[in-house]
Scaffold this motif. Structure first.
Motif, PDB file in Angstrom:
ATOM      1  N   THR A   1       0.860  -1.182   0.000  1.00  0.00           N
ATOM      2  CA  THR A   1       0.000   0.000   0.000  1.00  0.00           C
ATOM      3  C   THR A   1       0.897   1.233   0.000  1.00  0.00           C
ATOM      4  O   THR A   1       1.693   1.408   0.930  1.00  0.00           O
ATOM      5  CB  THR A   1      -0.906   0.019   1.245  1.00  0.00           C
ATOM      6  N   PRO A   2       0.823   2.081  -1.020  1.00  0.00           N
ATOM      7  CA  PRO A   2       1.701   3.254  -1.058  1.00  0.00           C
ATOM      8  C   PRO A   2       1.480   4.124   0.173  1.00  0.00           C
ATOM      9  O   PRO A   2       0.342   4.374   0.567  1.00  0.00           O
ATOM     10  CB  PRO A   2       1.289   3.970  -2.345  1.00  0.00           C
ATOM     11  N   THR A   3       2.576   4.573   0.764  1.00  0.00           N
ATOM     12  CA  THR A   3       2.514   5.206   2.077  1.00  0.00           C
ATOM     13  C   THR A   3       3.127   6.596   2.046  1.00  0.00           C
ATOM     14  O   THR A   3       4.172   6.811   1.423  1.00  0.00           O
ATOM     15  CB  THR A   3       3.251   4.326   3.109  1.00  0.00           C
ATOM     16  N   VAL A   4       2.470   7.521   2.758  1.00  0.00           N
ATOM     17  CA  VAL A   4       2.978   8.883   2.908  1.00  0.00           C
ATOM     18  C   VAL A   4       3.213   9.138   4.392  1.00  0.00           C
ATOM     19  O   VAL A   4       2.320   8.918   5.214  1.00  0.00           O
ATOM     20  CB  VAL A   4       1.987   9.934   2.361  1.00  0.00           C
TER      21      VAL A   4
ATOM     22  N   ALA B   1      14.199   3.192   4.011  1.00  0.00           N
ATOM     23  CA  ALA B   1      13.532   3.209   2.707  1.00  0.00           C
ATOM     24  C   ALA B   1      13.863   4.508   1.976  1.00  0.00           C
ATOM     25  O   ALA B   1      14.111   5.547   2.596  1.00  0.00           O
ATOM     26  CB  ALA B   1      12.023   3.084   2.897  1.00  0.00           C
ATOM     27  N   THR B   2      13.844   4.453   0.646  1.00  0.00           N
ATOM     28  CA  THR B   2      14.197   5.609  -0.173  1.00  0.00           C
ATOM     29  C   THR B   2      12.963   6.453  -0.478  1.00  0.00           C
ATOM     30  O   THR B   2      12.031   5.979  -1.137  1.00  0.00           O
ATOM     31  CB  THR B   2      14.833   5.157  -1.503  1.00  0.00           C
ATOM     32  N   PRO B   3      12.925   7.716  -0.005  1.00  0.00           N
ATOM     33  CA  PRO B   3      11.790   8.594  -0.317  1.00  0.00           C
ATOM     34  C   PRO B   3      11.648   8.797  -1.825  1.00  0.00           C
ATOM     35  O   PRO B   3      12.639   8.973  -2.536  1.00  0.00           O
ATOM     36  CB  PRO B   3      12.160   9.904   0.389  1.00  0.00           C
ATOM     37  N   GLY B   4      10.412   8.759  -2.296  1.00  0.00           N
ATOM     38  CA  GLY B   4      10.154   8.918  -3.716  1.00  0.00           C
ATOM     39  C   GLY B   4      10.245   7.626  -4.499  1.00  0.00           C
ATOM     40  O   GLY B   4       9.823   7.561  -5.655  1.00  0.00           O
ATOM     41  N   LYS B   5      10.778   6.580  -3.873  1.00  0.00           N
ATOM     42  CA  LYS B   5      10.890   5.271  -4.525  1.00  0.00           C
ATOM     43  C   LYS B   5      10.106   4.215  -3.748  1.00  0.00           C
ATOM     44  O   LYS B   5       9.248   3.530  -4.302  1.00  0.00           O
ATOM     45  CB  LYS B   5      12.355   4.854  -4.634  1.00  0.00           C
ATOM     46  N   ASP B   6      10.414   4.093  -2.453  1.00  0.00           N
ATOM     47  CA  ASP B   6       9.750   3.095  -1.613  1.00  0.00           C
ATOM     48  C   ASP B   6       8.596   3.693  -0.815  1.00  0.00           C
ATOM     49  O   ASP B   6       7.707   2.970  -0.362  1.00  0.00           O
ATOM     50  CB  ASP B   6      10.745   2.487  -0.617  1.00  0.00           C
ATOM     51  N   ILE B   7       8.648   4.996  -0.622  1.00  0.00           N
ATOM     52  CA  ILE B   7       7.705   5.683   0.261  1.00  0.00           C
ATOM     53  C   ILE B   7       7.709   7.161  -0.097  1.00  0.00           C
ATOM     54  O   ILE B   7       8.679   7.659  -0.685  1.00  0.00           O
ATOM     55  CB  ILE B   7       8.119   5.475   1.746  1.00  0.00           C
ATOM     56  N   MET B   8       6.643   7.869   0.240  1.00  0.00           N
ATOM     57  CA  MET B   8       6.583   9.321   0.033  1.00  0.00           C
ATOM     58  C   MET B   8       6.756  10.004   1.388  1.00  0.00           C
ATOM     59  O   MET B   8       6.146   9.583   2.380  1.00  0.00           O
ATOM     60  CB  MET B   8       5.253   9.724  -0.587  1.00  0.00           C
ATOM     61  N   VAL B   9       7.579  11.051   1.424  1.00  0.00           N
ATOM     62  CA  VAL B   9       7.842  11.774   2.669  1.00  0.00           C
ATOM     63  C   VAL B   9       7.547  13.254   2.456  1.00  0.00           C
ATOM     64  O   VAL B   9       8.043  13.865   1.505  1.00  0.00           O
ATOM     65  CB  VAL B   9       9.303  11.593   3.130  1.00  0.00           C
ATOM     66  N   ALA B  10       6.718  13.822   3.334  1.00  0.00           N
ATOM     67  CA  ALA B  10       6.344  15.237   3.229  1.00  0.00           C
ATOM     68  C   ALA B  10       6.088  15.780   4.625  1.00  0.00           C
ATOM     69  O   ALA B  10       5.444  15.122   5.441  1.00  0.00           O
ATOM     70  CB  ALA B  10       5.096  15.392   2.363  1.00  0.00           C
ATOM     71  N   ASP B  11       6.582  16.976   4.902  1.00  0.00           N
ATOM     72  CA  ASP B  11       6.449  17.546   6.243  1.00  0.00           C
ATOM     73  C   ASP B  11       5.437  18.687   6.333  1.00  0.00           C
ATOM     74  O   ASP B  11       4.723  18.798   7.325  1.00  0.00           O
ATOM     75  CB  ASP B  11       7.815  18.025   6.748  1.00  0.00           C
TER      76      ASP B  11
END
Length: 391
Positions: free
Chosen positions: A317-320, A331-341
């Protein structure tokens, strides 16, 4: 080897973070060692009986001690006048628990003690055996982050407990043979050489890609213990700062908040918005994640490593999440997971996944592979026993 385990809660593969960690640790230890567990539990409660039976099926002998609120209150009142005793630990002080442990020391003669979290450590303070403490998270770091978000009297109380907890867990780390946390960030916060960082594992049989019959329309999911303040903070932040804009752009979107003990403030969100469903405890978190279009973990406080993130990734399940939520997950942001603050970035990340099935599938599948390659309980527990010097 004979191992005496002690815990404030019964280890279980389907419960809270420390219970999951200790369950898989004990399962691994019981393969080659004789394990006896003392923990607080109530045999009249079905969920405690079931958890006890699951441990006994692994060959672990389980002794329950009933946690009594009036005893806990008495120790809590005493702790007010003892600056060395965190209130977290005072709640789990018990003369009966100590006596049960001491009786087993004499009769069972353990070669080592395995202590789950620092909360029950006062019950074995005079121990001279080898002691391995699974702190899981740094409670000191957890409280320090919560202090920064609190105001008024609540801030003062959290700061008081934070100072006590920080001092206490460092003392525990110095006394223990070895201690363990799930994140290098927590390890650095405690700052004692004998504290080791070993990441969380995930039960790949329970959490895997199994889409089945997904819900119609876009679904955003947040999972976790909804009585836990960092989870409450995360949900409140998302609903106040992100949800209105996402819903205005995608009117049919649903938000599922799944987890036990939902706080009244969380229940209120579901009462005021029909698109928000607060489920309480669910039979299968994996089933919720497999019906979700996107999983979110907008953590604003807390410590350790987030099970909710790894579980969602294991289900593809794609995760933010936020930088704080990602923490020590490699995990690599933008590849394995999305990271935003920031809220605009978080909104954009969620919308981009809801808008593109190609991006959603790519992030989801890559995240699943990451968890399979880095968070196997078998490999992680081999690290644990090697550091402890246990076969």
């Amino acid at each position: 080897m004979k191992i005496l385990a002690i815990s404030s809660r019964i280890p279980s593969s389907g419960k809270k973070g420390d219970q999951v960690v200790s369950f898989f640790r004990l399962m691994h230890l019981a393969r080659s060692n004789t394990v006896v567990l003392v923990c607080f539990g109530d045999i009249t409660k079905a969920e405690d009986r079931e958890a006890k039976q699951a441990l006994e099926a692994l060959g672990i002998v389980v002794h329950f001690v009933l946690w009594k609120p009036f005893v806990a209150l008495a120790h809590l009142l005493k702790a007010i006048f003892n600056p060395l005793m965190p209130f977290q630990c005072a709640l789990f002080q018990s003369g009966k628990f100590k006596r049960r442990v001491n009786t087993l020391r004499i009769g069972f003669k353990p070669d080592a003690l395995y202590c789950v979290m620092v909360r029950v450590f006062p019950n074995i303070a005079q121990n001279k055996s080898r002691v391995f403490v699974d702190m899981v998270d740094s409670m000191g770091l957890n409280f320090s982050r919560r202090v920064s978000m609190a105001k008024g009297l609540k801030r003062w109380l959290l700061d008081l407990e934070c100072r006590r907890v920080c001092r206490f867990e460092r003392n525990v780390a110095l006394q223990a043979t070895q201690s363990f946390v799930v994140s290098k960030i927590d390890q650095k916060s405690i700052g004692i050489d004998k504290v080791h960082a070993i990441p969380l594992g995930i039960d790949m049989q329970q959490f895997n890609k199994n889409r089945g019959n997904p819900k119609p329309g876009p679904v955003i999911a947040f999972t976790g213990n909804m009585g836990y303040q960092p989870n409450i903070d995360a949900v409140q932040w998302f609903i106040q700062n992100c949800w209105p804009q996402i819903k205005s752009l995608i009117p049919e979107v649903q938000l599922i908040i799944a987890g036990s003990n939902p706080h009244p403030s969380v229940l209120t969100f579901g009462k005021h918005d029909s698109a928000i469903k607060v489920t309480g405890r669910v039979p299968s978190v994996a089933a919720i994640l497999n019906t979700a279009s996107v999983a979110i973990a907008p953590m604003q406080s807390g410590s350790g490593m987030q099970f909710k993130i790894l579980e969602a990734m294991a289900c593809a399940t794609p995760t933010v999440t936020t930088s704080l939520g990602l923490g020590d997950i490699s995990a690599t942001p933008g590849k394995d997971i999305m990271v935003a603050d920031s809220s605009p970035d978080f909104i954009q990340a969620v919308l981009s996944l809801l808008a593109s099935t190609q991006l959603s599938a790519a992030i989801g599948d890559s995240g699943m592979e990451y968890v399979r390659n880095h968070h196997s309980w078998e490999a992680i527990n081999e690290q644990f026993v090697e550091i402890c010097g246990i076969s």
